[in-house]
Design a protein around this motif. Structure first.
Motif, mmCIF file in Angstrom:
data_model
loop_
_atom_site.group_PDB
_atom_site.id
_atom_site.type_symbol
_atom_site.label_atom_id
_atom_site.label_comp_id
_atom_site.label_asym_id
_atom_site.label_seq_id
_atom_site.Cartn_x
_atom_site.Cartn_y
_atom_site.Cartn_z
ATOM 1 N N MET A 151 0.647 -1.325 0.073
ATOM 2 C CA MET A 151 0.117 0.062 0.107
ATOM 3 C C MET A 151 0.704 1.300 -0.172
ATOM 4 O O MET A 151 1.718 1.312 0.880
ATOM 5 C CB MET A 151 -0.792 0.073 1.260
ATOM 6 C CG MET A 151 -1.698 1.427 1.175
ATOM 7 S SD MET A 151 -2.600 1.448 3.019
ATOM 8 C CE MET A 151 -1.330 1.813 4.027
ATOM 9 N N THR A 152 0.511 2.011 -0.980
ATOM 10 C CA THR A 152 1.304 3.322 -1.016
ATOM 11 C C THR A 152 1.063 4.251 0.009
ATOM 12 O O THR A 152 -0.315 4.587 0.316
ATOM 13 C CB THR A 152 1.202 4.086 -2.283
ATOM 14 O OG1 THR A 152 1.759 3.106 -3.520
ATOM 15 C CG2 THR A 152 2.023 5.370 -2.362
ATOM 16 N N HIS A 153 1.837 4.852 0.845
ATOM 17 C CA HIS A 153 1.761 5.639 1.991
ATOM 18 C C HIS A 153 1.760 7.219 1.231
ATOM 19 O O HIS A 153 2.261 7.390 0.116
ATOM 20 C CB HIS A 153 2.493 5.640 3.025
ATOM 21 C CG HIS A 153 2.580 4.454 3.796
ATOM 22 N ND1 HIS A 153 2.591 3.114 3.267
ATOM 23 C CD2 HIS A 153 2.420 4.134 5.175
ATOM 24 C CE1 HIS A 153 2.259 2.244 4.220
ATOM 25 N NE2 HIS A 153 2.167 2.880 5.498
ATOM 26 N N SER A 154 1.083 8.235 2.154
ATOM 27 C CA SER A 154 1.126 9.467 1.572
ATOM 28 C C SER A 154 1.237 10.382 2.996
ATOM 29 O O SER A 154 0.726 10.083 4.294
ATOM 30 C CB SER A 154 -0.312 9.796 1.002
ATOM 31 O OG SER A 154 -0.466 11.047 0.604
ATOM 32 N N ILE A 155 2.178 11.327 2.684
ATOM 33 C CA ILE A 155 2.441 12.300 3.763
ATOM 34 C C ILE A 155 2.237 13.674 3.292
ATOM 35 O O ILE A 155 2.430 14.145 1.889
ATOM 36 C CB ILE A 155 3.662 12.231 4.602
ATOM 37 C CG1 ILE A 155 4.845 12.308 3.207
ATOM 38 C CG2 ILE A 155 3.698 10.866 5.308
ATOM 39 C CD1 ILE A 155 6.416 12.231 3.926
#
Length: 215
Positions: free
Chosen positions: A1-5
Motif C-alpha cells: 500500500m502506497t503511503h502518503s504524507i
C-alpha cells in the motif's frame, strides 16, 4: 500500500530548503507520495512573530543554518532579495510584497502537476544561492532544467491567482489542524513532525505502519 504524507513548506524557510534533498530521496526510496503543500512564511501568517522572539534567536538561527548546510554539504547564501520584504526595523513584513505571493503560487501550481518537490528544489536552490534570483530567466531556467513547463507554471501563478490563493488558505488551515505552525512540517495521519530533524522519525512511524521500500 502506497503511503502518503503532507509536506508544509515555505520559500523563506532555510530549514525547508535544507530538508529538500532528503525529502526527494525519501519519496524515491520508499513507496510513498509526498503531497507538497506550500504555505506563506511566518512573517505573513503571524505578523508579530519576530517581535515576540528572544533577541538571541536570530543569531542562533543563522549560526545553525550555516552549520547545518556545511554538515549536509549544501551551498547556501542569504536570499538576495529576501522573498519577504520586511519593514525597516526587520520586525514585521512590509505592507506590499513583490515576491512571496508569486513564488508561493508557482509552488502551488507545480504541486498540482505532481512535480511539487522538483519545483521546490529547483526554485529554492536559486533563492538560497546568495545570487539575484529575481534576474530575468533565473527561475524559469531552473524549472525548465528539471523537466518542468516553466511558462505554464508562471502563467498559472498570474492567471489563476484567486484559485491558488484558496488552495493556499486550505494548506494553512490543514497545517493548523495537524497541530503545528512551523515549516517544514510533515503530517502523517494527523500527526505532525516539525523540523528538518524529524524526517527520520516520520519515516520510522510510517515503517511501523507498513511502509515498504520501492522495488
Amino acid at each position: 500500500m502506497t503511503h502518503s504524507i503532507d509536506l508544509f513548506w515555505s520559500f523563506r524557510s532555510p530549514y525547508s530548503y535544507l530538508a529538500l534533498p532528503r525529502l526527494v530521496a525519501l519519496e524515491a526510496e520508499w513507496d510513498l507520495i509526498v503531497n507538497v503543500r506550500p504555505v506563506r512564511p511566518l512573517a505573513l501568517r503571524q505578523p508579530d512573530f519576530f517581535e515576540r522572539e528572544d533577541p538571541m534567536w536570530m543569531g542562533y538561527l543563522l549560526t545553525d543554518v550555516l552549520r547545518l548546510a556545511d554538515y549536509l554539504g549544501m551551498p547556501i547564501g542569504l536570499p538576495s532579495p529576501d522573498p519577504v520584504l520586511m519593514a525597516s526595523d526587520r520586525k514585521r513584513a512590509a505592507p506590499d510584497q513583490p515576491h512571496i505571493h508569486r513564488l508561493t503560487r508557482i509552488g502551488l501550481a507545480a504541486a498540482e502537476t505532481g512535480a511539487g518537490l522538483a519545483a521546490l528544489q529547483a526554485m529554492s536552490s536559486q533563492i538560497w544561492s546568495g545570487e539575484d534570483w529575481t534576474a530575468p530567466g533565473v527561475l524559469e531556467s531552473a524549472l525548465t532544467a528539471c523537466g518542468l513547463d516553466a511558462d505554464a507554471l508562471m502563467s498559472a501563478a498570474e492567471t489563476q491567482a484567486e484559485r491558488l490563493d484558496a488552495v493556499l488558505a486550505g494548506n494553512e488551515a490543514a497545517l493548523t489542524a495537524a497541530g503545528h505552525w512551523g515549516v517544514p512540517t510533515l503530517a502523517y495521519k494527523g500527526e505532525a513532525f516539525f523540523g528538518q530533524d524529524r524526517i527520520d522519525l516520520c519515516l520510522w512511524r510510517m515503517q511501523s505502519d507498513g511502509l515498504l521500500a520501492r522495488t
